[in-house]
Design a protein around this motif. Structure first.
Motif, PDB file in Angstrom:
ATOM      1  N   THR A  97      -6.835  -1.437   4.795  1.00  0.00           N
ATOM      2  CA  THR A  97      -5.718  -1.844   4.425  1.00  0.00           C
ATOM      3  C   THR A  97      -5.230  -2.163   5.458  1.00  0.00           C
ATOM      4  O   THR A  97      -5.781  -2.473   7.041  1.00  0.00           O
ATOM      5  N   ASN A 127      -2.770  -5.186   8.356  1.00  0.00           N
ATOM      6  CA  ASN A 127      -1.463  -4.622   8.812  1.00  0.00           C
ATOM      7  C   ASN A 127      -1.018  -5.398   9.904  1.00  0.00           C
ATOM      8  O   ASN A 127       0.324  -5.563  10.776  1.00  0.00           O
ATOM      9  N   SER A 171       4.914   1.329   2.597  1.00  0.00           N
ATOM     10  CA  SER A 171       4.554   2.511   4.009  1.00  0.00           C
ATOM     11  C   SER A 171       4.706   2.664   4.548  1.00  0.00           C
ATOM     12  O   SER A 171       4.984   3.281   5.826  1.00  0.00           O
ATOM     13  N   ALA A 172       4.813   0.874   5.104  1.00  0.00           N
ATOM     14  CA  ALA A 172       5.452   0.678   7.241  1.00  0.00           C
ATOM     15  C   ALA A 172       7.280   0.788   7.137  1.00  0.00           C
ATOM     16  O   ALA A 172       7.235   1.850   8.545  1.00  0.00           O
ATOM     17  N   HIS A 229       0.991  -1.177  -0.127  1.00  0.00           N
ATOM     18  CA  HIS A 229       0.085  -0.065   0.012  1.00  0.00           C
ATOM     19  C   HIS A 229       0.381   1.115   0.373  1.00  0.00           C
ATOM     20  O   HIS A 229       1.261   1.662   1.265  1.00  0.00           O
ATOM     21  N   ARG A 230       0.686   1.980  -1.547  1.00  0.00           N
ATOM     22  CA  ARG A 230       1.771   3.349  -1.217  1.00  0.00           C
ATOM     23  C   ARG A 230       3.225   3.265  -1.142  1.00  0.00           C
ATOM     24  O   ARG A 230       4.250   3.947  -0.563  1.00  0.00           O
ATOM     25  N   ASN A 287       0.586  -1.863   4.305  1.00  0.00           N
ATOM     26  CA  ASN A 287       1.250  -1.184   4.481  1.00  0.00           C
ATOM     27  C   ASN A 287       2.370  -2.282   5.218  1.00  0.00           C
ATOM     28  O   ASN A 287       3.795  -1.657   5.462  1.00  0.00           O
ATOM     29  N   THR A 288       2.171  -3.604   5.402  1.00  0.00           N
ATOM     30  CA  THR A 288       3.349  -4.327   5.930  1.00  0.00           C
ATOM     31  C   THR A 288       3.584  -4.619   5.216  1.00  0.00           C
ATOM     32  O   THR A 288       2.900  -6.208   6.031  1.00  0.00           O
ATOM     33  N   GLU A 293       5.493   7.066   2.166  1.00  0.00           N
ATOM     34  CA  GLU A 293       4.907   6.353   1.346  1.00  0.00           C
ATOM     35  C   GLU A 293       4.079   7.498  -0.459  1.00  0.00           C
ATOM     36  O   GLU A 293       4.530   8.857  -0.234  1.00  0.00           O
TER      37      GLU A 293
END
Length: 289
Positions: A256, A258, A42-43, A38-39, A277-278, A47
């Motif tokens: 999303t 995670n 991003s974690a 995601h993006r 994100n992860t 992002e």
């Protein structure tokens, strides 16, 4: 992506959906869900930057997701919010330009901004990439792209402009169209426009539309992509029961997610993709397919 509703007509109560079909654990013989960064990852990196794409590649993640908007002078840039405050130093560089909307800045002005220090000092050199730059980095890593057209109501014609950049960068050829590109949006009108302009492009509609409305959306989309909190096994099965624009069952990419537990839960629902994100955490939580 925001968790806001697409529109009243594209949002259904979860209970309504879950009553339509029983709750199977997963489709028989289905593969493990695709994991989408995601993006970017991003974690671990700011992002929607090239650094986030690089981190996804470093983690071995094939798919990345991004957000596309348009500058004052017509350049497509990769940024999530419709303003530059949260992820850049626009307030410091341009203190008299409130509310710092993307559409009010030229590409050259945005290129001056620090898009990484908010995440951590190691990323002070990160910048808001143009879509062209972003595509180049994704191609460098031989990755695949889930591209979200953001806030299309602010940018008339952005669908055609996005397709033009994709075409110029070689992403509308057979191999990319077959397995490396999906264009999505919260706006049903935007998704429909992409399909009408380039029917071969795989598309996704973000949100959780009512099951009764799926046939209408299926005329121009291939995916229904809801927030993980709004789905159930019954809803996913209902979506899968409808044939999409390219003659295959509609898919579900959910967002999303995670953590490992939620990843396992939605995988059990039978979703086709998990946006996260992860991406390493989600990938490692899923049984080997």
């Amino acid at each position: 992506m925001h968790a806001r509703a697409v529109a009243a007509t594209t949002t259904a109560l979860l209970g309504t959906a879950t009553l339509l079909l029983p709750a199977p654990q997963a489709r028989a013989g289905s593969a493990q869900p695709t994991v989408i960064a995601h993006r970017g990852a991003s974690a671990y990196a700011p992002e929607n930057t090239l650094e986030a794409v690089d981190k996804a590649a470093e983690l071995g993640i094939d798919w990345v997701e991004n957000d596309v908007q348009r500058t004052k002078d017509g350049e497509l840039v990769v940024v999530h919010d419709d303003n530059l405050k949260r992820t850049t130093d626009a307030e410091e560089v341009f203190p008299d330009r409130a509310p710092w909307k993307v559409k009010d800045f030229t590409a050259a002005e945005i290129a001056r901004l620090d898009a990484g220090s908010w995440f951590g000092p190691a990323y002070a050199d990160a910048r808001v990439p143009t879509l062209k730059q972003y595509m180049g980095r994704v191609e460098l890593h031989h990755q695949k792209l889930l591209l979200e057209i953001k806030n299309s109501e602010l940018y008339p014609g952005i669908e055609q402009e996005t397709l033009k950049v994709l075409d110029n960068e070689g992403w509308l050829d057979g191999p990319h169209l077959e397995s490396r590109l999906i264009v999505q949006s919260f706006s049903a009108d935007s998704v429909r426009t992409v399909h009408e302009l380039k029917p071969a492009v795989k598309t996704g509609l973000l949100g959780t539309p009512a099951v009764a409305d799926l046939d209408g959306y299926a005329a121009f989309t291939d995916q229904i992509n809801p927030s993980y909190g709004s789905v159930s096994a019954g809803y996913v099965a209902s979506v899968h029961a409808v044939e999409g624009a390219h003659g295959k069952p509609l898919e579900v990419f959910t967002w999303t997610v995670n953590d490992a537990g939620t990843a396992q839960l939605v995988a059990g629902y039978g979703v086709d993709g998990i946006i996260t994100n992860t991406p390493d955490v989600v990938r490692d939580a899923l049984p080997a397919g």
